[in-house]
Design an enzyme around this catalytic site. Structure first.
Site, PDB file in Angstrom:
ATOM      1  N   SER A  92       0.797  -1.227   0.000  1.00 45.42           N
ATOM      2  CA  SER A  92       0.000   0.000   0.000  1.00 45.42           C
ATOM      3  C   SER A  92       0.831   1.279   0.000  1.00 45.42           C
ATOM      4  O   SER A  92       0.280   2.371  -0.168  1.00 45.42           O
ATOM      5  CB  SER A  92      -0.945   0.010   1.212  1.00 45.42           C
ATOM      6  OG  SER A  92      -1.960  -0.949   1.048  1.00 45.42           O
ATOM      7  N   PHE A 157      -5.333 -14.998  -2.444  1.00 50.96           N
ATOM      8  CA  PHE A 157      -3.985 -15.219  -1.937  1.00 50.96           C
ATOM      9  C   PHE A 157      -3.564 -16.688  -1.958  1.00 50.96           C
ATOM     10  O   PHE A 157      -2.467 -17.013  -1.507  1.00 50.96           O
ATOM     11  CB  PHE A 157      -3.886 -14.683  -0.500  1.00 50.96           C
ATOM     12  CG  PHE A 157      -4.014 -13.197  -0.412  1.00 50.96           C
ATOM     13  CD1 PHE A 157      -2.979 -12.369  -0.800  1.00 50.96           C
ATOM     14  CD2 PHE A 157      -5.199 -12.626   0.033  1.00 50.96           C
ATOM     15  CE1 PHE A 157      -3.096 -10.991  -0.732  1.00 50.96           C
ATOM     16  CE2 PHE A 157      -5.326 -11.246   0.111  1.00 50.96           C
ATOM     17  CZ  PHE A 157      -4.278 -10.426  -0.271  1.00 50.96           C
ATOM     18  N   ALA A 158      -4.416 -17.554  -2.484  1.00 52.98           N
ATOM     19  CA  ALA A 158      -4.112 -18.987  -2.504  1.00 52.98           C
ATOM     20  C   ALA A 158      -2.778 -19.301  -3.184  1.00 52.98           C
ATOM     21  O   ALA A 158      -2.022 -20.155  -2.687  1.00 52.98           O
ATOM     22  CB  ALA A 158      -5.252 -19.752  -3.168  1.00 52.98           C
TER      23      ALA A 158
END
Length: 239
Positions: A92, A157-158
């Site tokens: 971010s 996010f796997a």
């Protein structure tokens, strides 16, 4: 910066995925000795490791002078040392860079924060009630677009957490495609549940037009950071 450059800047804002945002820091090895690093620069990096971080890589620039340093390990399993030239994800932190560029472009009169996304990226944000024509650059920057955040889904996010593929890349277009599979989210934020740092006055006011699909959601009685707001724009749209 021409039209292409402005579109690229907005693409960065719309598609810089937190999990793929990286900075490449070139090595200082072999380069002529330059001016001394800012006071405390290397000490601060070393202190970060001393405080418990496995490793740290830092880059600083003042005008044409640049400094790079690293401390600790890059891989705890192998003990590989951190190096100044290594790449690292800044997530971010990209928001600040993209916002600064867009604000500069507005200051130069090359775009307006109230321009629609459709104007600069035609056809990119469309489908299931999402309409780039009714979403502004300002809304992307102040998190009021209502665009669905696919990073809230475990499957996003796997590849990293389940498959262990740390080099997996999710392209900006893929992220946006996942977002527009969902309808816009028009839930107003509760100030009791969300606290954020103070926003720039140029960004904090609600835009003159919100997404037409969110038109039914009545605005809160007061406007500002402490007031409820439209569900936030996903991090990758402002990263």
């Amino acid at each position: 910066m021409g039209i292409r450059g402005r579109a690229v800047a907005l693409w960065a804002g719309i598609g810089a995925v937190a999990v793929t945002a990286t900075v490449t820091i070139a090595t200082a090895q072999g380069e002529p000795a330059g001016p001394s690093a800012p006071s405390g620069f290397e000490e601060a990096v070393g202190q970060a490791v001393g405080d418990g971080f496995p490793g740290a890589v830092a880059y600083a620039r003042r005008g044409d002078d640049e400094w790079r340093t690293a401390a600790g390990v890059a891989d705890k399993a192998t003990g590989e040392r951190a190096r100044p030239e290594q790449r690292f994800r800044i997530a971010s932190n990209t928001k600040a860079f993209v916002a600064a560029v867009l604000l500069q472009l507005e200051g130069e009169g090359r775009l307006s924060l109230d321009d629609s996304v459709e104007k600069w990226l035609p056809g990119v944000v469309q489908g299931n009630g999402n309409d780039g024509e009714t979403i502004t650059i300002r809304q992307l920057l102040n998190h009021t677009s209502g665009i669905h955040d696919p990073t809230t889904e475990a499957s996003f996010f796997a590849p990293y957490l389940e498959d262990g593929d740390r080099d997996h890349i999710i392209t900006p277009r893929e992220v946006i495609a996942r977002s527009v599979l969902h309808q816009p989210e028009c839930t107003w934020w509760s100030p009791a549940r969300h606290t954020r740092p103070r926003e720039s006055p140029r960004l904090s006011r609600l835009p003159s037009a919100r997404s037409s699909s969110c038109a039914h959601a009545a605005p809160p009685p007061t406007i500002g950071l402490a007031a409820a707001r439209v569900a936030p724009t996903p991090a990758y749209l402002t990263s």
